[in-house]
Enzyme design. Sequence first.
Site, PDB file in Angstrom:
ATOM      1  N   SER A 188     -17.298  24.379  -1.465  1.00  0.00           N
ATOM      2  CA  SER A 188     -16.600  25.023  -0.377  1.00  0.00           C
ATOM      3  C   SER A 188     -15.318  24.271  -0.003  1.00  0.00           C
ATOM      4  CB  SER A 188     -17.554  25.161   0.816  1.00  0.00           C
ATOM      5  OG  SER A 188     -17.080  26.120   1.705  1.00  0.00           O
ATOM      6  N   ASP A 398     -20.844  35.292  -4.502  1.00  0.00           N
ATOM      7  CA  ASP A 398     -20.240  34.778  -3.264  1.00  0.00           C
ATOM      8  C   ASP A 398     -19.023  35.612  -2.895  1.00  0.00           C
ATOM      9  OD1 ASP A 398     -19.310  33.245  -1.140  1.00  0.00           O
ATOM     10  OD2 ASP A 398     -18.435  31.699  -2.423  1.00  0.00           O
ATOM     11  N   HIS A 451     -22.783  31.346  -2.732  1.00  0.00           N
ATOM     12  CA  HIS A 451     -21.925  30.207  -2.385  1.00  0.00           C
ATOM     13  C   HIS A 451     -22.626  28.871  -2.613  1.00  0.00           C
ATOM     14  CE1 HIS A 451     -18.273  28.806  -0.395  1.00  0.00           C
ATOM     15  NE2 HIS A 451     -19.009  27.973   0.311  1.00  0.00           N
TER      16      HIS A 451
END
Length: 478
Positions: A188, A398, A451
């Site tokens: 991320s 994601d 994710h």
Amino acid sequence: MNLTLPMKKQKFLLIISLLILLSLLHQDYHIEAQNSDKVVNLPEQPLNPKISHFSGYVNVNQENTRSLFFWFFEALSESPSTRPLVLWLNGGPGCSSIGYGAASELGPFRVVENGTSLSFNQYSWVQEANMLFLESPVGVGFSYTNSSSDLENLNDAFVAEDAYNFMVAWFARYPQYKSRDFFIAGESYAGHYSPQLAELIYDRNKVQPKDSFINLKGFIVGNPLTDDEYDNKGILEYAWSHAVISDHLYDSAKHNCDFKSSNWSEPCNVAMNTVFTKYKEIDIYNIYAPKCISNSSSGASYLGFGVNDKSPAVKDWFKRVRWFEGYDPCYSNYAEEYFNRVDVRLSLHATTRNVARWKVCNDSILQTYHFTVSSMLPTYSKLIKAGLKIWVYSGDADGRVPVIGSRYCVEALGISVKSEWRSWFHNHQVGGRITEYEGGLTFVTVRGAGHLVPLNKPEEALALFRSFLNGQELPSSP
């Protein structure tokens, strides 16, 4: 009688004795510090396998008493003394590497529902490496500062400097790992943290004293925020191509948005706000997974991206587009229950004075963070030329940092392809796709993962990690 030679010998012996004494004292410090960090009797820890782990604080700024919290696990390998050291960073900015990375994704223990116990994670990355989880920046998790100005000045450079100082001090405390191959990993917003820390280490290694040298070999990042233009373009195209938004909304956003600009027009803000509201009924971080339904006051309540249904609050889009990139809300609830237990905090040597309540994500960090870097591509180019091994992996389910945007980012580097796009396999099934580039860059997708790849596809994630560390190709056939 000539006493000169004996006197010189006496001085020489005295110096040698002092050096030996200092060395012994230094060694005693290491042993004492590590013993004080050792975690014993962690509540609910599984009895088997036996896992050696340590946790505590490293001060990175004496003046402000700024201290970062870590949790370190020795490798479960038959020869842990030869395995590399890997630093894991979660993103946000403001989310905990312990709450996500260690306790929900790739650590050896996973918090069980309601935070009542721990289960052993057989696909933990400690199978392959010594894993060091760091709560960064200051203000995240158990990390703290005595100066409020620190929290007001957070930006990428600040975070990288603290992380670098942490590593130098940590290696001084754990010198037996100093010569190991060292890698940085994360997901991320660690798409910023990881390459920036790698760059700082690379630059400092050229000018710092030998005792501060860090044996950096590369980094690996998952679903990483990399470049604002390509990441935002990817969000829009992914939402449309995966039937989340209508043709009309897609055309409106495409017509009104110039993703090269950081100052979006009001029509663009309205369109992109609407794109995100369409995700409210599903989990944007894994569009095919069931949505966690929870009334908890934890990080789960942030999934609305700050959108007020009565007032779009267009001016707040730039903050909202960066909303916590990466969590499963139910898992964050479990982690908050567990890490706020008094017995757990005492076992982990975590302060109860400076951190009243541990949170999996600290929203105040996000609100005050200064986003000063829009693209990491120049840093990638520099580190590829420096010869570092770099892997970018992407869970293809994601919607927040989608595979489309990551592909745009990799292509924008303009590096020659070494090995064409192909499938890779795990357990006789397609695990994803992979492309290798000249200079040590590899791009990998993980089929069906969101994710949080190690959470959604733990076996595939471990296989990918093993391949990265050992320089082995992912299988090209079932």
